[in-house]
Design an enzyme around this catalytic site. Structure first.
Site, short mmCIF file in Angstrom:
data_model
loop_
_atom_site.label_atom_id
_atom_site.label_comp_id
_atom_site.label_asym_id
_atom_site.label_seq_id
_atom_site.Cartn_x
_atom_site.Cartn_y
_atom_site.Cartn_z
N ARG A 233 -41.64 39.41 12.15
CA ARG A 233 -41.19 40.16 10.97
C ARG A 233 -42.39 40.68 10.16
O ARG A 233 -43.31 39.94 9.87
CB ARG A 233 -40.30 39.27 10.10
CG ARG A 233 -38.98 38.91 10.77
CD ARG A 233 -38.20 37.91 9.96
NE ARG A 233 -38.84 36.60 9.90
CZ ARG A 233 -38.37 35.57 9.20
NH1 ARG A 233 -37.26 35.70 8.51
NH2 ARG A 233 -39.02 34.42 9.20
N SER B 42 -33.20 29.42 0.22
CA SER B 42 -33.70 30.79 0.37
C SER B 42 -34.63 31.13 -0.78
O SER B 42 -34.50 30.59 -1.89
CB SER B 42 -32.52 31.77 0.36
OG SER B 42 -31.60 31.49 1.38
N ALA C 290 -61.18 38.16 6.09
CA ALA C 290 -60.85 39.59 6.06
C ALA C 290 -60.25 40.02 7.39
O ALA C 290 -60.61 39.52 8.45
CB ALA C 290 -62.09 40.41 5.75
N LYS D 91 -42.07 29.60 -6.43
CA LYS D 91 -42.16 30.06 -5.03
C LYS D 91 -42.71 31.48 -4.97
O LYS D 91 -43.59 31.80 -4.15
CB LYS D 91 -40.79 29.98 -4.37
CG LYS D 91 -40.73 30.61 -2.97
CD LYS D 91 -41.73 29.94 -2.03
CE LYS D 91 -41.88 30.72 -0.71
NZ LYS D 91 -40.67 30.78 0.07
N LEU D 92 -42.19 32.35 -5.82
CA LEU D 92 -42.66 33.74 -5.83
C LEU D 92 -44.14 33.81 -6.20
O LEU D 92 -44.92 34.55 -5.60
CB LEU D 92 -41.84 34.58 -6.81
CG LEU D 92 -40.34 34.66 -6.58
CD1 LEU D 92 -39.70 35.56 -7.63
CD2 LEU D 92 -40.03 35.18 -5.19
N GLY E 99 -33.88 27.50 7.77
CA GLY E 99 -32.81 26.52 7.91
C GLY E 99 -32.96 25.64 9.12
O GLY E 99 -32.80 24.41 9.02
N THR F 212 -33.12 36.75 2.72
CA THR F 212 -33.08 37.54 1.48
C THR F 212 -34.18 38.60 1.54
O THR F 212 -35.22 38.47 0.91
CB THR F 212 -33.27 36.64 0.24
OG1 THR F 212 -34.44 35.82 0.42
CG2 THR F 212 -32.06 35.77 0.00
N ALA G 236 -45.53 27.77 6.34
CA ALA G 236 -46.33 28.84 6.93
C ALA G 236 -45.98 28.93 8.41
O ALA G 236 -45.95 27.92 9.11
CB ALA G 236 -47.82 28.55 6.76
N CYS H 45 -42.40 36.80 4.14
CA CYS H 45 -42.47 36.23 2.78
C CYS H 45 -43.40 36.97 1.83
O CYS H 45 -43.00 37.34 0.73
CB CYS H 45 -42.89 34.77 2.86
SG CYS H 45 -41.65 33.71 3.63
#
Length: 607
Positions: free
Chosen positions: A386, A171, A308, A260-261, A33, A132, A204, A316
């Protein structure tokens, strides 16, 4: 496809004419946001953009010189949009001597507030950009999306949004969430017309601002009705202020949600695929970098996401793959679910395999030894921690009872990291972890140094010399991609430069070796002053000696980062000296000259 929302008050068909957008409210001041709203406001000076959040500390920081997140270039954009921009005069080309281009003063149009209901009520468009995460208890635990925050915000929006408002999912949400939004609106406001759009972000961490300013695509999903298409065009108009129209894709709302997924899942799949091959390389004598290069030149495959390492992190990839797993499971597609579940399993395998290798190389004991982790954020040039692999590695290493685990990250405040580690693993375990403000103190006396994040500062090769760029490079809009920051973007294509043109010029001028000012154009107004009790200022003063500052808003942000001195580090390490390169940033041939042994992921070390 059908999203059913009852209509009354003569608006049964919804929008029948073009929608004029004067005010936007973004609910959620986090990693999505905050930057999204800032870039929208920056490029649309005529639109009032308000970001709302009930977290008072987060809003206070957005309204200060201490934004709650670090992303290169974000602070400059926030300053112009939040504080307004001054009138400027400057030469129209690098060769011109006179200041023959002028811009007018621009008012502030970006606001951060905790007044949620009032801001929603006045908005033409409401963006929902709340967290989410993956659900960790109850039905679907471990794969389903936790919609608690999203559902709560949707209820608030339903109660306060004005009739005819456009509600936008920013979201990342499960496919068919738009129906949930429609049902919630109908329960709270029966008979009132709203349009629901899906507008997922493709950002990203570390490049989020460039991804917003120079996106490869903007995706907007809507109902296939005339009213739905009018609503989509209203949002298209907001983005078209700086994004070429051909890069704005419109679809139905379900396609947008699912895309998106799928995008994140496919990227995660590539990382897990090359990490699986790295294990084969180590057993066969192949080098994973050479294998990746050989397959990457195939245009059907490409060379992206084939580095690698110890696996992906962030909020995400894992969450979105698991979301796809849950969606497949609930729709009776167990084979599809298992296929994608394996992507997450391989990611965890890559991280754990590397951590176990560290322990094995140190004779299966860390007792009495100091281990240093370089990099705590999940990727370079961001403070986003995260799902960072570093944290899980620390948990595993602590089981071996080391004397100390030292942590250094060039973008993270040490005090914030220390508190986060304490909260996540407990005060007792965290007492063994020390967070430092510079790499040299962190590595002093270490037997092993683990590179967990691919920051350029950690590389032991010289920075590449940039190729010269000819003068008179075409403008950003003509190229349709971000300009080379080393090249002067002047002369501009248009007689009146756009906000994006001005930003490109600002970045170019700031990066000049001789430039000392953080504001060479005289663009910025004075930032809001902090209260004497501002905890960020107090923290900053107390921690100056640690050197944690990220350079946010400073000229240094746009310049190449100084590499750490590995000779200095080698001289203070305990023997035997080990470097465990989890990100492929270390040249082992240089390290052996310093008496350091190197272990990497799928790479053959030629000593």
């Amino acid at each position: 496809m059908s999203i059913v929302v009852p209509q009354t008050n003569g608006s049964a068909n919804g929008f029948t004419t073009d929608v004029k957008v004067r005010s936007i409210c973004c609910v959620g001041a986090g990693y999505v946001g905050g930057p999204t709203a800032a870039v929208i406001a920056f490029n649309n000076p005529h639109i009032k953009v308000t970001v709302v959040d009930r977290d008072e500390t987060r809003i206070r920081r957005w309204n200060s010189r201490h934004p709650p997140i670090y992303e290169p270039g974000l602070h400059d954009i926030v300053r112009v949009a939040r504080d307004g921009g001054r009138a400027m005069s400057f030469p129209s080309s690098p060769e011109a001597s006179a200041n023959d281009l002028t811009t007018t003063e621009r008012p502030a149009n970006l606001f951060f507030t905790t007044a949620v209901a009032e801001s929603i009520a006045e908005a033409d468009i409401v963006l929902v950009a709340v967290n989410t995460p993956t659900k960790y208890r109850g039905v679907g635990a471990g794969s389903a999306t936790d919609m608690t925050a999203f559902e709560a915000v949707t209820g608030v929006v339903a109660q306060h949004a004005r009739e005819g408002a456009i509600i936008v999912e920013k979201s990342t949400v499960p496919c068919r969430t738009a129906q949930l939004v429609a049902d919630t609106l109908a329960v709270h406001r029966p008979g009132v017309h709203f349009e629901i759009l899906s507008n997922p972000e493709f950002l990203a961490a570390g490049t989020a601002v460039n991804d917003l300013v120079y996106p490869d695509r903007i995706l907007i999903g809507s109902a296939p009705t005339e009213s739905g298409k009018k609503a989509a065009e209203a949002l298209v108009g907001v983005y078209a202020a700086w994004v070429p129209r051909e890069r704005i894709l419109t679809t139905n709302v379900w396609s947008s949600e699912l895309a998106k997924l799928v995008a994140n899942s496919m990227l995660a799949q590539r990382i897990s695929s090359i990490n699986s091959i790295s294990a084969v390389c180590e057993q066969t004598g192949a080098d994973v970098d050479e294998v990746a290069k050989a397959i990457g030149v195939d245009p059907r495959i490409g060379n992206k996401f084939l580095m690698a390492g110890i696996g992906f992190g962030g909020s995400c990839f894992k969450k979105d793959v698991l979301n796809l797993v849950y969606l497949s499971d609930t729709m009776g597609l167990p084979e599809v679910a298992e296929y994608w579940r394996q992507v997450v399993k391989m990611n965890e395998y890559a991280r754990d395999r590397f951590t176990n290798r560290i322990i094995k190389c140190l004779n299966n004991t860390l007792v009495g030894k100091k281990v240093t982790i370089l990099g705590y954020a999940f990727k370079k040039n961001t403070s986003d921690t995260r799902e960072a692999p570093a944290l899980e590695m620390i948990k595993t290493l602590l089981e071996e009872r080391p004397r100390q685990i030292a942590v250094f990250d060039p973008c993270c405040n040490p005090l914030v990291v220390k508190e986060e580690i304490k909260a996540l693993i407990g005060a007792a375990a965290a007492s063994t972890v020390s967070v430092y403000g510079n790499a040299y103190d962190a590595c002093d006396g270490s037997t092993a140094v683990v590179v967990a994040t691919e920051f350029d500062e950690f590389r032991n090769q010289p920075a590449p010399t940039p190729a010269p760029t000819p003068a008179g490079q075409p403008t950003t809009k003509m190229l349709g991609r971000k300009p080379n920051p080393k090249a002067d973007p002047r002369p501009f294509e248009a007689a009146s430069p756009s906000e994006t043109d001005l930003l490109a010029l600002h970045k170019h001028l700031v990066q000049r070796p001789e430039e000392k000012s953080v504001d060479p154009l005289g663009w910025f107004n004075t930032e809001p002053a902090c209260d004497e009790t501002c905890p960020d200022c107090i923290q900053e003063r107390e921690s100056k000696e640690t050197g944690f500052a990220t350079g946010m808003g400073s000229a240094e942000e746009y310049k190449p980062k100084e590499r750490i001195d590995w000779v200095r580090i080698a001289n203070t390490m305990a023997k035997p000296k080990w470097v465990f390169d989890g990100r492929g940033v270390i040249d082992s041939r240089e390290m052996v000259k310093l008496g350091i042994r190197v272990e990497s992921v799928g790479r053959q070390h030629r000593f």
